[in-house]
Design a protein around this motif. Structure first.
Motif, PDB file in Angstrom:
ATOM      1  N   PHE A 150       0.811  -1.220   0.000  1.00  0.00           N
ATOM      2  CA  PHE A 150       0.000   0.000   0.000  1.00  0.00           C
ATOM      3  C   PHE A 150       0.845   1.271   0.000  1.00  0.00           C
ATOM      4  O   PHE A 150       0.561   2.198  -0.745  1.00  0.00           O
ATOM      5  CB  PHE A 150      -0.980   0.006   1.179  1.00  0.00           C
ATOM      6  N   CYS A 151       1.860   1.309   0.842  1.00  0.00           N
ATOM      7  CA  CYS A 151       2.655   2.545   0.947  1.00  0.00           C
ATOM      8  C   CYS A 151       3.733   2.636  -0.121  1.00  0.00           C
ATOM      9  O   CYS A 151       3.869   3.664  -0.780  1.00  0.00           O
ATOM     10  CB  CYS A 151       3.295   2.665   2.327  1.00  0.00           C
ATOM     11  N   ARG A 152       4.489   1.594  -0.284  1.00  0.00           N
ATOM     12  CA  ARG A 152       5.629   1.662  -1.202  1.00  0.00           C
ATOM     13  C   ARG A 152       5.208   1.444  -2.651  1.00  0.00           C
ATOM     14  O   ARG A 152       5.615   2.188  -3.527  1.00  0.00           O
ATOM     15  CB  ARG A 152       6.701   0.676  -0.768  1.00  0.00           C
ATOM     16  N   ALA A 153       4.421   0.412  -2.920  1.00  0.00           N
ATOM     17  CA  ALA A 153       4.061   0.119  -4.309  1.00  0.00           C
ATOM     18  C   ALA A 153       2.935   1.018  -4.819  1.00  0.00           C
ATOM     19  O   ALA A 153       3.101   1.698  -5.831  1.00  0.00           O
ATOM     20  CB  ALA A 153       3.680  -1.349  -4.452  1.00  0.00           C
ATOM     21  N   LEU A 154       1.812   1.043  -4.124  1.00  0.00           N
ATOM     22  CA  LEU A 154       0.664   1.795  -4.635  1.00  0.00           C
ATOM     23  C   LEU A 154       0.755   3.296  -4.385  1.00  0.00           C
ATOM     24  O   LEU A 154       0.190   4.078  -5.138  1.00  0.00           O
ATOM     25  CB  LEU A 154      -0.634   1.238  -4.045  1.00  0.00           C
ATOM     26  N   SER A 155       1.457   3.707  -3.332  1.00  0.00           N
ATOM     27  CA  SER A 155       1.565   5.143  -3.037  1.00  0.00           C
ATOM     28  C   SER A 155       2.925   5.724  -3.395  1.00  0.00           C
ATOM     29  O   SER A 155       3.182   6.900  -3.163  1.00  0.00           O
ATOM     30  CB  SER A 155       1.293   5.400  -1.552  1.00  0.00           C
ATOM     31  N   SER A 156       3.819   4.897  -3.894  1.00  0.00           N
ATOM     32  CA  SER A 156       5.158   5.323  -4.329  1.00  0.00           C
ATOM     33  C   SER A 156       5.981   5.983  -3.229  1.00  0.00           C
ATOM     34  O   SER A 156       6.838   6.818  -3.499  1.00  0.00           O
ATOM     35  CB  SER A 156       5.054   6.262  -5.528  1.00  0.00           C
ATOM     36  N   SER A 157       5.739   5.608  -1.987  1.00  0.00           N
ATOM     37  CA  SER A 157       6.550   6.111  -0.880  1.00  0.00           C
ATOM     38  C   SER A 157       7.880   5.370  -0.874  1.00  0.00           C
ATOM     39  O   SER A 157       7.932   4.182  -1.159  1.00  0.00           O
ATOM     40  CB  SER A 157       5.820   5.874   0.448  1.00  0.00           C
ATOM     41  N   ASP A 158       8.948   6.071  -0.566  1.00  0.00           N
ATOM     42  CA  ASP A 158      10.264   5.434  -0.602  1.00  0.00           C
ATOM     43  C   ASP A 158      10.940   5.446   0.770  1.00  0.00           C
ATOM     44  O   ASP A 158      12.142   5.412   0.867  1.00  0.00           O
ATOM     45  CB  ASP A 158      11.154   6.130  -1.634  1.00  0.00           C
ATOM     46  N   GLY A 159      10.147   5.511   1.817  1.00  0.00           N
ATOM     47  CA  GLY A 159      10.710   5.499   3.163  1.00  0.00           C
ATOM     48  C   GLY A 159      11.263   4.124   3.511  1.00  0.00           C
ATOM     49  O   GLY A 159      11.183   3.188   2.724  1.00  0.00           O
ATOM     50  N   PRO A 160      11.807   4.003   4.701  1.00  0.00           N
ATOM     51  CA  PRO A 160      12.384   2.722   5.105  1.00  0.00           C
ATOM     52  C   PRO A 160      11.325   1.637   5.269  1.00  0.00           C
ATOM     53  O   PRO A 160      10.168   1.929   5.578  1.00  0.00           O
ATOM     54  CB  PRO A 160      13.052   3.037   6.447  1.00  0.00           C
ATOM     55  N   ARG A 161      11.713   0.408   5.026  1.00  0.00           N
ATOM     56  CA  ARG A 161      10.830  -0.737   5.234  1.00  0.00           C
ATOM     57  C   ARG A 161      10.623  -0.936   6.725  1.00  0.00           C
ATOM     58  O   ARG A 161      11.518  -0.670   7.521  1.00  0.00           O
ATOM     59  CB  ARG A 161      11.460  -2.019   4.673  1.00  0.00           C
ATOM     60  N   ILE A 162       9.472  -1.425   7.103  1.00  0.00           N
ATOM     61  CA  ILE A 162       9.256  -1.763   8.504  1.00  0.00           C
ATOM     62  C   ILE A 162       9.620  -3.230   8.711  1.00  0.00           C
ATOM     63  O   ILE A 162       9.569  -4.030   7.779  1.00  0.00           O
ATOM     64  CB  ILE A 162       7.817  -1.463   8.968  1.00  0.00           C
ATOM     65  N   TYR A 163      10.016  -3.545   9.940  1.00  0.00           N
ATOM     66  CA  TYR A 163      10.442  -4.906  10.293  1.00  0.00           C
ATOM     67  C   TYR A 163      11.467  -5.433   9.296  1.00  0.00           C
ATOM     68  O   TYR A 163      11.368  -6.540   8.790  1.00  0.00           O
ATOM     69  CB  TYR A 163       9.250  -5.854  10.430  1.00  0.00           C
ATOM     70  N   ASP A 164      12.456  -4.642   9.049  1.00  0.00           N
ATOM     71  CA  ASP A 164      13.525  -5.006   8.122  1.00  0.00           C
ATOM     72  C   ASP A 164      14.591  -5.788   8.891  1.00  0.00           C
ATOM     73  O   ASP A 164      15.713  -5.338   9.073  1.00  0.00           O
ATOM     74  CB  ASP A 164      14.111  -3.739   7.487  1.00  0.00           C
ATOM     75  N   ASP A 165      14.193  -6.968   9.368  1.00  0.00           N
ATOM     76  CA  ASP A 165      15.022  -7.766  10.266  1.00  0.00           C
ATOM     77  C   ASP A 165      15.759  -8.907   9.568  1.00  0.00           C
ATOM     78  O   ASP A 165      16.326  -9.774  10.217  1.00  0.00           O
ATOM     79  CB  ASP A 165      14.171  -8.320  11.410  1.00  0.00           C
ATOM     80  N   GLY A 166      15.717  -8.930   8.256  1.00  0.00           N
ATOM     81  CA  GLY A 166      16.375  -9.988   7.504  1.00  0.00           C
ATOM     82  C   GLY A 166      15.516 -11.233   7.346  1.00  0.00           C
ATOM     83  O   GLY A 166      15.901 -12.178   6.675  1.00  0.00           O
TER      84      GLY A 166
END
Length: 160
Positions: free
Chosen positions: A58-74
């Motif tokens: 929703f945020c990155r793909a559909l809204s083109s937001s480029d902020g950091p990923r959440i739960y980027d724990d590997g």
């Protein structure tokens, strides 16, 4: 009879509610209990993972937001799960926030938007809004199946 977008929203909402039901009444220790080794899957990890999924689509793909990923724990949200009230509250708060953002975006769509192609992952991939919604439903359906098995192992509860 409802329209296509409403159908997608209904299915997505049903699976979101199923996830919540699978987690209801469990302690932080139960929610953080991992499935079978070497898997890192747990119900709490699944809540974190699905918050990440909602955020990405929703945020990155559909809204083109480029902020950091959440739960980027590997491990897509499944790693670093701890059995505390605070961790459970944080995971559910983040998941609910991401669901609210997703619903707000869906509120802006009309049926003709479903065929619109969007570009994501820094311009390297494309999909239609329809394909993204179907993928989200598939992601929830798959993980709700996992959640059902995890819950049954924890306390014997099965079904909806």
């Amino acid at each position: 009879m409802s329209d296509e977008l409403s159908n997608y929203r209904d299915y997505l909402d049903q699976y979101r509610q199923t996830l919540v039901r699978k987690c209801e009444g469990l302690t932080p220790a139960q929610l953080a209990t991992r499935s079978v080794p070497p898997s890192s899957m747990s119900l709490l990890g699944m809540v974190r993972h699905l918050a990440r999924v909602e955020h990405f689509w929703f945020c990155r793909a559909l809204s083109s937001s480029d902020g950091p990923r959440i739960y980027d724990d590997g491990d897509a949200g499944f790693a670093d799960v701890v059995a505390t009230d605070e961790a459970v509250a944080e995971a559910f708060a983040e998941w609910r926030a991401q669901v609210a953002l997703g619903d707000a975006l869906l509120d802006t769509l009309v049926g003709t938007d479903l065929g619109r192609e969007v570009t994501f992952r820094r311009g390297t991939e494309t999909a239609t809004v329809r394909d993204i919604l179907v993928h989200l439903i598939e992601e929830y359906a798959r993980h709700c199946g996992h959640a059902d098995l995890l819950r049954e192992c924890l306390d014997g509860v099965t079904g909806e």
